[in-house]
Design a protein around this motif. Structure first.
Motif, PDB file in Angstrom:
ATOM      1  N   ALA A   1      34.989  43.434  48.091  1.00  0.00           N
ATOM      2  CA  ALA A   1      35.096  44.078  46.783  1.00  0.00           C
ATOM      3  C   ALA A   1      33.905  45.014  46.603  1.00  0.00           C
ATOM      4  O   ALA A   1      32.773  44.651  46.907  1.00  0.00           O
ATOM      5  CB  ALA A   1      35.123  43.035  45.680  1.00  0.00           C
ATOM      6  N   PHE A   2      34.179  46.208  46.105  1.00  0.00           N
ATOM      7  CA  PHE A   2      33.150  47.207  45.876  1.00  0.00           C
ATOM      8  C   PHE A   2      33.102  47.532  44.389  1.00  0.00           C
ATOM      9  O   PHE A   2      34.127  47.482  43.705  1.00  0.00           O
ATOM     10  CB  PHE A   2      33.452  48.488  46.658  1.00  0.00           C
ATOM     11  N   GLY A   3      31.939  47.891  43.907  1.00  0.00           N
ATOM     12  CA  GLY A   3      31.798  48.265  42.509  1.00  0.00           C
ATOM     13  C   GLY A   3      30.520  49.050  42.292  1.00  0.00           C
ATOM     14  O   GLY A   3      29.686  49.154  43.181  1.00  0.00           O
ATOM     15  N   ALA A   4      30.398  49.627  41.100  1.00  0.00           N
ATOM     16  CA  ALA A   4      29.191  50.362  40.743  1.00  0.00           C
ATOM     17  C   ALA A   4      28.944  50.188  39.252  1.00  0.00           C
ATOM     18  O   ALA A   4      29.884  50.017  38.475  1.00  0.00           O
ATOM     19  CB  ALA A   4      29.335  51.838  41.086  1.00  0.00           C
ATOM     20  N   VAL A   5      27.679  50.241  38.887  1.00  0.00           N
ATOM     21  CA  VAL A   5      27.299  50.186  37.477  1.00  0.00           C
ATOM     22  C   VAL A   5      26.270  51.286  37.222  1.00  0.00           C
ATOM     23  O   VAL A   5      25.396  51.535  38.048  1.00  0.00           O
ATOM     24  CB  VAL A   5      26.747  48.788  37.079  1.00  0.00           C
ATOM     25  N   CYS A   6      26.436  51.979  36.110  1.00  0.00           N
ATOM     26  CA  CYS A   6      25.508  53.047  35.743  1.00  0.00           C
ATOM     27  C   CYS A   6      24.199  52.439  35.251  1.00  0.00           C
ATOM     28  O   CYS A   6      24.200  51.594  34.360  1.00  0.00           O
ATOM     29  CB  CYS A   6      26.123  53.922  34.657  1.00  0.00           C
ATOM     30  N   VAL A   7      23.093  52.870  35.840  1.00  0.00           N
ATOM     31  CA  VAL A   7      21.773  52.389  35.420  1.00  0.00           C
ATOM     32  C   VAL A   7      20.874  53.538  34.991  1.00  0.00           C
ATOM     33  O   VAL A   7      19.663  53.384  34.905  1.00  0.00           O
ATOM     34  CB  VAL A   7      21.093  51.558  36.546  1.00  0.00           C
ATOM     35  N   ALA A   8      21.493  54.699  34.707  1.00  0.00           N
ATOM     36  CA  ALA A   8      20.714  55.878  34.323  1.00  0.00           C
ATOM     37  C   ALA A   8      19.934  55.640  33.035  1.00  0.00           C
ATOM     38  O   ALA A   8      18.788  56.042  32.914  1.00  0.00           O
ATOM     39  CB  ALA A   8      21.634  57.088  34.176  1.00  0.00           C
ATOM     40  N   HIS A   9      20.571  55.006  32.085  1.00  0.00           N
ATOM     41  CA  HIS A   9      19.932  54.675  30.813  1.00  0.00           C
ATOM     42  C   HIS A   9      20.223  53.199  30.548  1.00  0.00           C
ATOM     43  O   HIS A   9      21.153  52.867  29.825  1.00  0.00           O
ATOM     44  CB  HIS A   9      20.484  55.562  29.684  1.00  0.00           C
ATOM     45  N   PRO A  10      19.444  52.296  31.162  1.00  0.00           N
ATOM     46  CA  PRO A  10      19.768  50.868  31.145  1.00  0.00           C
ATOM     47  C   PRO A  10      20.051  50.268  29.771  1.00  0.00           C
ATOM     48  O   PRO A  10      20.857  49.364  29.648  1.00  0.00           O
ATOM     49  CB  PRO A  10      18.540  50.221  31.773  1.00  0.00           C
ATOM     50  N   LYS A  11      19.409  50.775  28.725  1.00  0.00           N
ATOM     51  CA  LYS A  11      19.625  50.173  27.408  1.00  0.00           C
ATOM     52  C   LYS A  11      20.831  50.769  26.695  1.00  0.00           C
ATOM     53  O   LYS A  11      21.246  50.273  25.669  1.00  0.00           O
ATOM     54  CB  LYS A  11      18.377  50.344  26.545  1.00  0.00           C
ATOM     55  N   GLU A  12      21.400  51.842  27.255  1.00  0.00           N
ATOM     56  CA  GLU A  12      22.479  52.530  26.569  1.00  0.00           C
ATOM     57  C   GLU A  12      23.821  52.456  27.273  1.00  0.00           C
ATOM     58  O   GLU A  12      24.849  52.360  26.619  1.00  0.00           O
ATOM     59  CB  GLU A  12      22.104  54.011  26.382  1.00  0.00           C
ATOM     60  N   CYS A  13      23.874  52.553  28.579  1.00  0.00           N
ATOM     61  CA  CYS A  13      25.149  52.761  29.259  1.00  0.00           C
ATOM     62  C   CYS A  13      25.742  51.489  29.859  1.00  0.00           C
ATOM     63  O   CYS A  13      26.599  50.869  29.274  1.00  0.00           O
ATOM     64  CB  CYS A  13      25.021  53.845  30.332  1.00  0.00           C
ATOM     65  N   HIS A  14      25.338  51.149  31.034  1.00  0.00           N
ATOM     66  CA  HIS A  14      25.848  49.976  31.756  1.00  0.00           C
ATOM     67  C   HIS A  14      27.353  50.014  32.008  1.00  0.00           C
ATOM     68  O   HIS A  14      27.978  48.971  32.158  1.00  0.00           O
ATOM     69  CB  HIS A  14      25.498  48.666  31.041  1.00  0.00           C
ATOM     70  N   GLU A  15      27.972  51.201  32.027  1.00  0.00           N
ATOM     71  CA  GLU A  15      29.394  51.258  32.358  1.00  0.00           C
ATOM     72  C   GLU A  15      29.585  50.830  33.798  1.00  0.00           C
ATOM     73  O   GLU A  15      28.749  51.063  34.654  1.00  0.00           O
ATOM     74  CB  GLU A  15      29.948  52.668  32.130  1.00  0.00           C
ATOM     75  N   HIS A  16      30.713  50.194  34.079  1.00  0.00           N
ATOM     76  CA  HIS A  16      30.999  49.607  35.388  1.00  0.00           C
ATOM     77  C   HIS A  16      32.333  50.124  35.891  1.00  0.00           C
ATOM     78  O   HIS A  16      33.270  50.276  35.110  1.00  0.00           O
ATOM     79  CB  HIS A  16      31.031  48.074  35.266  1.00  0.00           C
ATOM     80  N   SER A  17      32.398  50.367  37.164  1.00  0.00           N
ATOM     81  CA  SER A  17      33.627  50.875  37.773  1.00  0.00           C
ATOM     82  C   SER A  17      34.722  49.823  37.869  1.00  0.00           C
ATOM     83  O   SER A  17      35.877  50.153  38.067  1.00  0.00           O
ATOM     84  CB  SER A  17      33.332  51.386  39.186  1.00  0.00           C
ATOM     85  N   GLY A  18      34.333  48.563  37.773  1.00  0.00           N
ATOM     86  CA  GLY A  18      35.269  47.481  38.084  1.00  0.00           C
ATOM     87  C   GLY A  18      35.218  47.221  39.583  1.00  0.00           C
ATOM     88  O   GLY A  18      34.711  48.041  40.351  1.00  0.00           O
ATOM     89  N   ASN A  19      35.721  46.087  40.012  1.00  0.00           N
ATOM     90  CA  ASN A  19      35.720  45.744  41.427  1.00  0.00           C
ATOM     91  C   ASN A  19      37.043  46.171  42.063  1.00  0.00           C
ATOM     92  O   ASN A  19      38.110  45.854  41.541  1.00  0.00           O
ATOM     93  CB  ASN A  19      35.513  44.248  41.634  1.00  0.00           C
ATOM     94  N   VAL A  20      36.933  46.892  43.162  1.00  0.00           N
ATOM     95  CA  VAL A  20      38.102  47.376  43.888  1.00  0.00           C
ATOM     96  C   VAL A  20      37.896  47.141  45.377  1.00  0.00           C
ATOM     97  O   VAL A  20      36.781  46.890  45.825  1.00  0.00           O
ATOM     98  CB  VAL A  20      38.358  48.879  43.612  1.00  0.00           C
ATOM     99  N   SER A  21      38.959  47.237  46.149  1.00  0.00           N
ATOM    100  CA  SER A  21      38.851  46.975  47.586  1.00  0.00           C
ATOM    101  C   SER A  21      38.619  48.245  48.400  1.00  0.00           C
ATOM    102  O   SER A  21      38.560  48.191  49.624  1.00  0.00           O
ATOM    103  CB  SER A  21      40.104  46.257  48.095  1.00  0.00           C
ATOM    104  N   ASP A  22      38.449  49.385  47.722  1.00  0.00           N
ATOM    105  CA  ASP A  22      38.263  50.653  48.421  1.00  0.00           C
ATOM    106  C   ASP A  22      37.005  51.351  47.907  1.00  0.00           C
ATOM    107  O   ASP A  22      36.914  51.694  46.725  1.00  0.00           O
ATOM    108  CB  ASP A  22      39.495  51.536  48.199  1.00  0.00           C
ATOM    109  N   VAL A  23      36.044  51.583  48.781  1.00  0.00           N
ATOM    110  CA  VAL A  23      34.777  52.196  48.372  1.00  0.00           C
ATOM    111  C   VAL A  23      34.981  53.629  47.891  1.00  0.00           C
ATOM    112  O   VAL A  23      34.249  54.120  47.038  1.00  0.00           O
ATOM    113  CB  VAL A  23      33.726  52.099  49.504  1.00  0.00           C
TER     114      VAL A  23
END
Length: 88
Positions: A21-43
């Motif tokens: 499972a692959f995923g990503a989370v935005c850490v550009a503005h840690p106190k504001e964003c934290h959006e996540h791509s969700g877990n998927v099987s394709d990078v």
């Protein structure tokens, strides 16, 4: 009671029934964003999400994650018989 067990190499293998499972989370503005791509099987899907999020928000820093499920194959006699799970 003292117990002695033979030491040997444990083999750890990826579970073929569970894809990574692959995923990503935005850490550009840690106190504001934290959006996540969700877990998927394709990078590639994660990379598309990252590019889209960067385009839409201007955020440029992300944590990428990869996880998989593994299975341990112990050497013969390394686990006491009483601890080996029995099939139902």
């Amino acid at each position: 009671m003292t117990r002695y067990f033979r030491f040997g190499e444990f083999e750890i293998v990826q579970n073929p029934d569970e894809p990574p499972a692959f995923g990503a989370v935005c850490v550009a503005h840690p106190k504001e964003c934290h959006e996540h791509s969700g877990n998927v099987s394709d990078v590639k899907t994660v990379h598309k999400w990252i590019a889209g999020h960067a385009r839409d928000t201007g955020h440029l820093d992300f944590d990428r994650n990869m996880g998989d499920r593994c299975h341990v194959i112990p050497p013969e006699g390394a686990i006491p018989e009483a601890r080996v799970p029995r099939s139902v």
